[in-house]
Design a protein around this motif. Structure first.
Motif, PDB file in Angstrom:
ATOM      1  N   SER A  62       2.946  -0.897 -11.114  1.00 30.60           N
ATOM      2  CA  SER A  62       3.446   0.435 -10.781  1.00 30.60           C
ATOM      3  C   SER A  62       2.523   1.116  -9.776  1.00 30.60           C
ATOM      4  O   SER A  62       2.980   1.691  -8.777  1.00 30.60           O
ATOM      5  N   TYR A  65       3.018  -0.545  -6.402  1.00 25.38           N
ATOM      6  CA  TYR A  65       4.291  -0.143  -5.794  1.00 25.38           C
ATOM      7  C   TYR A  65       4.146   1.236  -5.135  1.00 25.38           C
ATOM      8  O   TYR A  65       4.607   1.451  -4.004  1.00 25.38           O
ATOM      9  N   SER A  66       3.517   2.163  -5.832  1.00 22.92           N
ATOM     10  CA  SER A  66       3.331   3.508  -5.275  1.00 22.92           C
ATOM     11  C   SER A  66       2.444   3.474  -4.041  1.00 22.92           C
ATOM     12  O   SER A  66       2.700   4.160  -3.048  1.00 22.92           O
ATOM     13  N   GLY A  69       4.347   1.796  -1.169  1.00 20.19           N
ATOM     14  CA  GLY A  69       5.515   2.545  -0.719  1.00 20.19           C
ATOM     15  C   GLY A  69       5.221   3.462   0.444  1.00 20.19           C
ATOM     16  O   GLY A  69       6.051   3.626   1.349  1.00 20.19           O
ATOM     17  N   TYR A  82       9.003   3.389  -4.696  1.00 18.32           N
ATOM     18  CA  TYR A  82       8.618   4.429  -5.647  1.00 18.32           C
ATOM     19  C   TYR A  82       9.446   4.363  -6.928  1.00 18.32           C
ATOM     20  O   TYR A  82       8.933   4.614  -8.024  1.00 18.32           O
ATOM     21  N   ARG A  83      10.712   4.006  -6.797  1.00 22.27           N
ATOM     22  CA  ARG A  83      11.555   3.887  -7.998  1.00 22.27           C
ATOM     23  C   ARG A  83      11.154   2.658  -8.819  1.00 22.27           C
ATOM     24  O   ARG A  83      11.215   2.682 -10.049  1.00 22.27           O
ATOM     25  N   ALA A  85       8.108   1.645  -8.949  1.00 18.06           N
ATOM     26  CA  ALA A  85       6.881   2.127  -9.591  1.00 18.06           C
ATOM     27  C   ALA A  85       7.211   2.929 -10.843  1.00 18.06           C
ATOM     28  O   ALA A  85       6.573   2.772 -11.893  1.00 18.06           O
ATOM     29  N   GLN A  86       8.218   3.780 -10.743  1.00 15.96           N
ATOM     30  CA  GLN A  86       8.641   4.578 -11.897  1.00 15.96           C
ATOM     31  C   GLN A  86       9.132   3.681 -13.033  1.00 15.96           C
ATOM     32  O   GLN A  86       8.760   3.871 -14.197  1.00 15.96           O
ATOM     33  N   ALA A 109       4.010   7.889  -9.523  1.00 21.23           N
ATOM     34  CA  ALA A 109       5.331   7.506  -9.016  1.00 21.23           C
ATOM     35  C   ALA A 109       6.237   8.716  -8.857  1.00 21.23           C
ATOM     36  O   ALA A 109       6.928   8.870  -7.834  1.00 21.23           O
ATOM     37  N   ARG A 112       5.102  10.738  -5.827  1.00 23.49           N
ATOM     38  CA  ARG A 112       5.513  10.146  -4.551  1.00 23.49           C
ATOM     39  C   ARG A 112       7.007  10.352  -4.313  1.00 23.49           C
ATOM     40  O   ARG A 112       7.441  10.625  -3.193  1.00 23.49           O
ATOM     41  N   LEU A 113       7.804  10.206  -5.371  1.00 27.91           N
ATOM     42  CA  LEU A 113       9.242  10.448  -5.247  1.00 27.91           C
ATOM     43  C   LEU A 113       9.514  11.900  -4.871  1.00 27.91           C
ATOM     44  O   LEU A 113      10.402  12.187  -4.058  1.00 27.91           O
TER      45      LEU A 113
END
Length: 249
Positions: A62, A65-66, A69, A82-83, A85-86, A109, A112-113
């Protein structure tokens, strides 16, 4: 006899998979230390294929990923990272609901979203970011990066324009307490706990600048430039710090 044979084969396979996953995680750690986050993430994905509830692989993937991203040039790709990561963070919390790291990466996450997504996503994430950062701190009061997220939350909430503030008030029935000073306090706490976290230097310098403390901001930015490069994102952070330093000269 047949049952015992089947059980033995299962145990051998399970032990072999566990040993292989431990090696993959070690390789991932080394790759991340060498600022090769994409390859590090690939190793963790391999772990999760055979061990989908591996807590470390979930929360660390996660985080990666963030981090990755933000470097995506295509907005849809960025949001997809980001999704992901969430999703990984939420699964990590389901696996270990009393550990700090899952809540920390979920707050990252969501943050960032909120910054990259549409306004409605930003507004919906306001409460979740702070709640998860505070949960991480509750389970580990010395979690420097969770303190950083909390500082970022206060900074961004304090920076909302009139329209965004109005939307937040309508959505939550009131405006959450926040200030640049609260942001600075959280960032300073993060700096004490994790002295080489480059992003915190940059964000704290921004908060100092926002509150008219440019001398402190310049000192931080000078230190930022001399920090070792530990992640693939650090070069971008240092470049942004260099640009801010020019503004303050």
């Amino acid at each position: 006899m047949r049952f015992l044979l089947t059980l033995t084969l299962f145990l051998v396979h399970w032990l072999a998979a566990g040993q292989n996953n431990a090696s993959l995680i070690q390789e991932s750690v080394q790759l991340e230390q060498n600022a090769n986050e994409p390859a590090a993430l690939d190793k963790l994905k391999q772990v999760l294929r055979t061990e989908p509830n591996n807590y470390y692989a979930l929360w660390k993937s996660s985080e990666l990923y963030s981090r990755l991203g933000i470097s995506q040039r295509d907005k849809n790709n960025m949001l997809a990272f980001y999704r992901a990561a969430q999703k990984s963070a939420e699964q990590a919390i389901r696996v270990q609901p009393n550990e700090a790291d899952g809540y920390y990466v979920l707050s990252v996450a969501m943050g960032r979203l909120a910054l990259a997504g549409p306004n409605k996503e930003k507004i919906a994430a306001v409460k979740a970011i702070k709640t998860n950062a505070e949960k991480a701190i509750r389970y580990n009061p010395n979690h420097g990066r969770a303190w950083h997220v909390l500082g970022k939350w206060h900074y961004e909430i304090s920076s909302l324009n009139f329209v965004e503030r109005t939307a937040v008030k309508l959505f939550y029935g009131g405006f959450p307490e926040s200030s640049y000073q609260h942001s600075i306090q959280a960032y300073e706490k993060a700096q004490k706990l994790e002295a080489n976290f480059a992003l915190n230097y940059l964000e704290l310098a921004k908060a100092y600048h926002q509150t008219g403390q440019d001398a402190k901001a310049r000192t931080l930015l000078q230190k930022l430039a001399s920090l070792p490069t530990r992640t693939g994102d650090d070069n971008r952070i240092k470049a942004e710090g260099k640009a801010l330093m020019k503004e303050l000269e």
